[in-house]
Design an enzyme around this catalytic site. Sequence first.
Site, PDB file in Angstrom:
ATOM      1  CG  HIS A 104      -0.748  -0.264   2.479  1.00 56.78           C
ATOM      2  ND1 HIS A 104       0.251   0.368   3.137  1.00 56.78           N
ATOM      3  CD2 HIS A 104      -1.307  -1.103   3.371  1.00 56.78           C
ATOM      4  CE1 HIS A 104       0.286  -0.062   4.384  1.00 56.78           C
ATOM      5  NE2 HIS A 104      -0.635  -0.962   4.545  1.00 56.78           N
ATOM      6  CG  HIS A 134      -3.949  -6.060  12.714  1.00 54.85           C
ATOM      7  ND1 HIS A 134      -4.840  -5.026  12.627  1.00 54.85           N
ATOM      8  CD2 HIS A 134      -2.895  -5.715  11.901  1.00 54.85           C
ATOM      9  CE1 HIS A 134      -4.345  -4.099  11.801  1.00 54.85           C
ATOM     10  NE2 HIS A 134      -3.181  -4.501  11.341  1.00 54.85           N
ATOM     11  CD  GLU A 147      -3.372  -3.369   7.292  1.00 57.30           C
ATOM     12  OE1 GLU A 147      -2.741  -3.237   8.349  1.00 57.30           O
ATOM     13  OE2 GLU A 147      -3.197  -2.641   6.286  1.00 57.30           O
ATOM     14  CG  ASP A 156      -1.177  -7.228   6.341  1.00 59.79           C
ATOM     15  OD1 ASP A 156      -2.232  -6.839   6.846  1.00 59.79           O
ATOM     16  OD2 ASP A 156      -0.057  -6.834   6.723  1.00 59.79           O
ATOM     17  CG  HIS A 199      -1.065  -0.690  11.387  1.00 60.83           C
ATOM     18  ND1 HIS A 199      -1.417  -1.400  10.292  1.00 60.83           N
ATOM     19  CD2 HIS A 199      -0.974   0.599  10.982  1.00 60.83           C
ATOM     20  CE1 HIS A 199      -1.510  -0.619   9.245  1.00 60.83           C
ATOM     21  NE2 HIS A 199      -1.249   0.599   9.630  1.00 60.83           N
ATOM     22  CG  ASP A 229       0.961  -4.815  11.656  1.00 55.25           C
ATOM     23  OD1 ASP A 229       1.351  -5.760  10.964  1.00 55.25           O
ATOM     24  OD2 ASP A 229      -0.085  -4.188  11.414  1.00 55.25           O
ATOM     25  CE1 TYR A 267       5.723  -3.680   9.051  1.00 58.54           C
ATOM     26  CE2 TYR A 267       5.636  -2.742  11.247  1.00 58.54           C
ATOM     27  CZ  TYR A 267       5.084  -3.518  10.257  1.00 58.54           C
ATOM     28  OH  TYR A 267       3.879  -4.133  10.467  1.00 58.54           O
ATOM     29  CG  HIS A 282       4.655  -7.783   8.430  1.00 56.36           C
ATOM     30  ND1 HIS A 282       4.096  -8.333   7.299  1.00 56.36           N
ATOM     31  CD2 HIS A 282       3.706  -6.956   8.926  1.00 56.36           C
ATOM     32  CE1 HIS A 282       2.869  -7.859   7.129  1.00 56.36           C
ATOM     33  NE2 HIS A 282       2.614  -7.027   8.110  1.00 56.36           N
TER      34      HIS A 282
HETATM   35 FE1  FEO Z   1      -1.477  -3.669   9.956  1.00 57.53          FE
HETATM   36 FE2  FEO Z   1       0.649  -6.058   8.731  1.00 57.53          FE
HETATM   37  O1  FEO Z   1      -0.989  -5.199   9.031  1.00 57.53           O
END
Ligand code: FEO
Length: 396
Positions: A23, A77, A79, A81, A144, A163, A191, A222
């Site tokens: 993104h 979370h 999101e 991903d 996040h 995250d 990051y 991640h």
């Molecule tokens: Fe906020 Fe890696 O997603």
Amino acid sequence: MIKEIKKDVFWVGFVDWNVRDFHGYETDKGSTYNAYIINDEKKILVDSVKYPFVKDLISNIEEVFPVSELDYIICNHAEPDHASSIPVVVAQNPDVVVVCNAKCQSFLGMQFDTTGWNFQIIKEGDTFSTGNRTLTFANTPMAHWPESMVTYLIEEKLLFSMDAFGQHYASASRFDDEQSMPEVIFEATKYYANIILPFGKQVLKAIDKLSSLEIDMIAPSHGIVWRSHIDVILDLYNKWATHTADKKVVVFYDSMWQSTEIMARAIVDGAFEVPGVEVKLFDVKATHITEIATQIIDCAAFAAGTPTLNMGMMPKMGEALVYLRGLAPQNKLAFAFGSYGWAKKAGPHEVHAILEDMKMNMLLEKPIQSQFRPTEDILADLRAKGKQLAEHAATK
Ligand code: FEO
């Protein structure tokens, strides 16, 4: 390839070597979507992977047990991903219970069809038995998203940090001590600068909550898992969340016929006169905004320059400043500069106004401008102002 990171706790995620845009974030080292399973009396999946890689997730889980035996999915979370593979896992095992907080349940429902899902809504501090071990949860809003939380496996002192503490960094091995630490730290910095920076206050609250925990391992969503450099990454998060600057000056600019570039180089020349200060120069046409943000995060001072184009700034400078404004860096001394041909109150003034809007500490009340080529007087002024930026940075 799955990896046992603690006894009966496995990494079952996906290493995305090829992703280069996340993104808008330039992920030149790829990324990973980290999911984990706990193989206890209860079979538990902690988070999932980005949807295109759901088959890899499922085949990884099935190296340990069939998906039909999964009892719980913990969703830290919502999101995509991390959450967008959950609908596929639920479709394969409709009895599985999705464990999350109430806000996460709501966010999942607004992104996926969660009709018929079994939810168990937990609150901060709740405990949850896996059979022989115990999980607990802490909300970490805005690290996040508002629903973000972390999960802690008490007996293993293992924090699934979501995250937080992550990096967009693809690697064949999973642990921090198996990588080049400068490279991992750079990716962790990038990051934070590009994803977490606007939420410094919330990060400090989260760190405060986590400080009561004994942490032996941090498993983010991640990048690599931290086991040998936990103090390093916690200290860095404290530094970044408090907007602590280094002895560093950044100059970034766009240029049309080199006048603004000559001005930028004069600022750098002035800054170089102060020993012990790191000085960086970036042409926004040649450098991605992800990198600019990474350099701004820990600088004490910066200057931003543009020539005038169509009564405004150059578009790449607009892109950089709009991006930086959203990330909300703080405590920086700054000024604007640039050239013009005949419209005296345009491009550099627009940059100046945005820096004011960002609540930077403005070194000057108006930008330093040059009509066409900068004169020696203007260059001398820019060198002096560059030196002032560096003298300020030297106090850090
Ligand atoms: Fe906020 Fe890696 O997603």
